[in-house]
Design a protein around this motif. Structure first.
Motif, short mmCIF file in Angstrom:
data_model
loop_
_atom_site.label_atom_id
_atom_site.label_comp_id
_atom_site.label_asym_id
_atom_site.label_seq_id
_atom_site.Cartn_x
_atom_site.Cartn_y
_atom_site.Cartn_z
N UNK A 1 0.83 -1.20 0.00
CA UNK A 1 0.00 0.00 0.00
C UNK A 1 0.87 1.25 0.00
N UNK A 2 2.05 1.14 0.57
CA UNK A 2 3.03 2.22 0.58
C UNK A 2 4.34 1.66 0.07
N UNK A 3 5.14 2.51 -0.54
CA UNK A 3 6.46 2.09 -0.97
C UNK A 3 7.29 1.72 0.26
N UNK A 4 7.97 0.58 0.21
CA UNK A 4 8.81 0.11 1.31
C UNK A 4 10.27 0.21 0.90
N UNK A 5 11.10 0.81 1.74
CA UNK A 5 12.52 0.94 1.45
C UNK A 5 13.33 0.33 2.59
N UNK A 6 14.46 -0.29 2.20
CA UNK A 6 15.37 -0.84 3.20
C UNK A 6 16.80 -0.70 2.70
N UNK A 7 17.73 -0.64 3.60
CA UNK A 7 19.14 -0.53 3.23
C UNK A 7 19.55 -1.79 2.49
N UNK A 8 20.31 -1.58 1.43
CA UNK A 8 20.69 -2.72 0.61
C UNK A 8 22.11 -2.58 0.10
N UNK A 9 22.89 -1.74 0.72
CA UNK A 9 24.24 -1.51 0.22
C UNK A 9 25.29 -2.10 1.13
N UNK A 10 26.54 -1.87 0.75
CA UNK A 10 27.66 -2.31 1.56
C UNK A 10 28.85 -1.40 1.30
N UNK A 11 29.74 -1.37 2.19
CA UNK A 11 30.96 -0.59 2.13
C UNK A 11 30.67 0.89 1.83
N UNK A 12 30.87 1.35 0.61
CA UNK A 12 30.66 2.78 0.31
C UNK A 12 29.36 3.03 -0.47
N UNK A 13 28.65 1.99 -0.85
CA UNK A 13 27.41 2.14 -1.61
C UNK A 13 26.22 1.76 -0.72
N UNK A 14 25.70 2.74 0.02
CA UNK A 14 24.63 2.49 0.98
C UNK A 14 23.27 2.92 0.46
N UNK A 15 22.96 2.59 -0.76
CA UNK A 15 21.65 2.94 -1.31
C UNK A 15 20.56 2.08 -0.69
N UNK A 16 19.34 2.63 -0.69
CA UNK A 16 18.17 1.87 -0.26
C UNK A 16 17.54 1.19 -1.46
N UNK A 17 16.95 0.02 -1.23
CA UNK A 17 16.15 -0.65 -2.24
C UNK A 17 14.70 -0.38 -1.88
N UNK A 18 13.96 0.23 -2.79
CA UNK A 18 12.56 0.58 -2.54
C UNK A 18 11.67 -0.24 -3.47
N UNK A 19 10.60 -0.80 -2.92
CA UNK A 19 9.66 -1.61 -3.68
C UNK A 19 8.26 -1.05 -3.45
N UNK A 20 7.47 -0.99 -4.52
CA UNK A 20 6.12 -0.47 -4.40
C UNK A 20 5.23 -1.01 -5.50
#
Length: 51
Positions: free
Chosen positions: A16-35
């Motif tokens: 119902x809402x976009x869900x984001x979670x941390x998905x990176x490592x070392x220097x690439x700490x982007x979030x993975x968002x699914x909706x």
């Protein structure tokens, strides 16, 4: 998911809402968002990288 309406599909997938979670490592700490989006005909499930 035969027999379910578009809103019911989104609810069953708990998107119902976009869900984001941390998905990176070392220097690439982007979030993975699914909706999910309902365009009136179809449900589109998407994933994107966020910051």
């Amino acid at each position: 998911m035969d027999g379910l309406s578009r809103p019911e599909i989104i609810c069953e997938l708990d998107l119902q809402q976009e869900n984001c979670r941390s998905s990176g490592w070392l220097i690439d700490w982007r979030d993975l968002c699914v909706g999910a989006r309902d365009n009136g005909e179809n449900v589109t499930i998407y994933a994107r990288w966020g910051y």
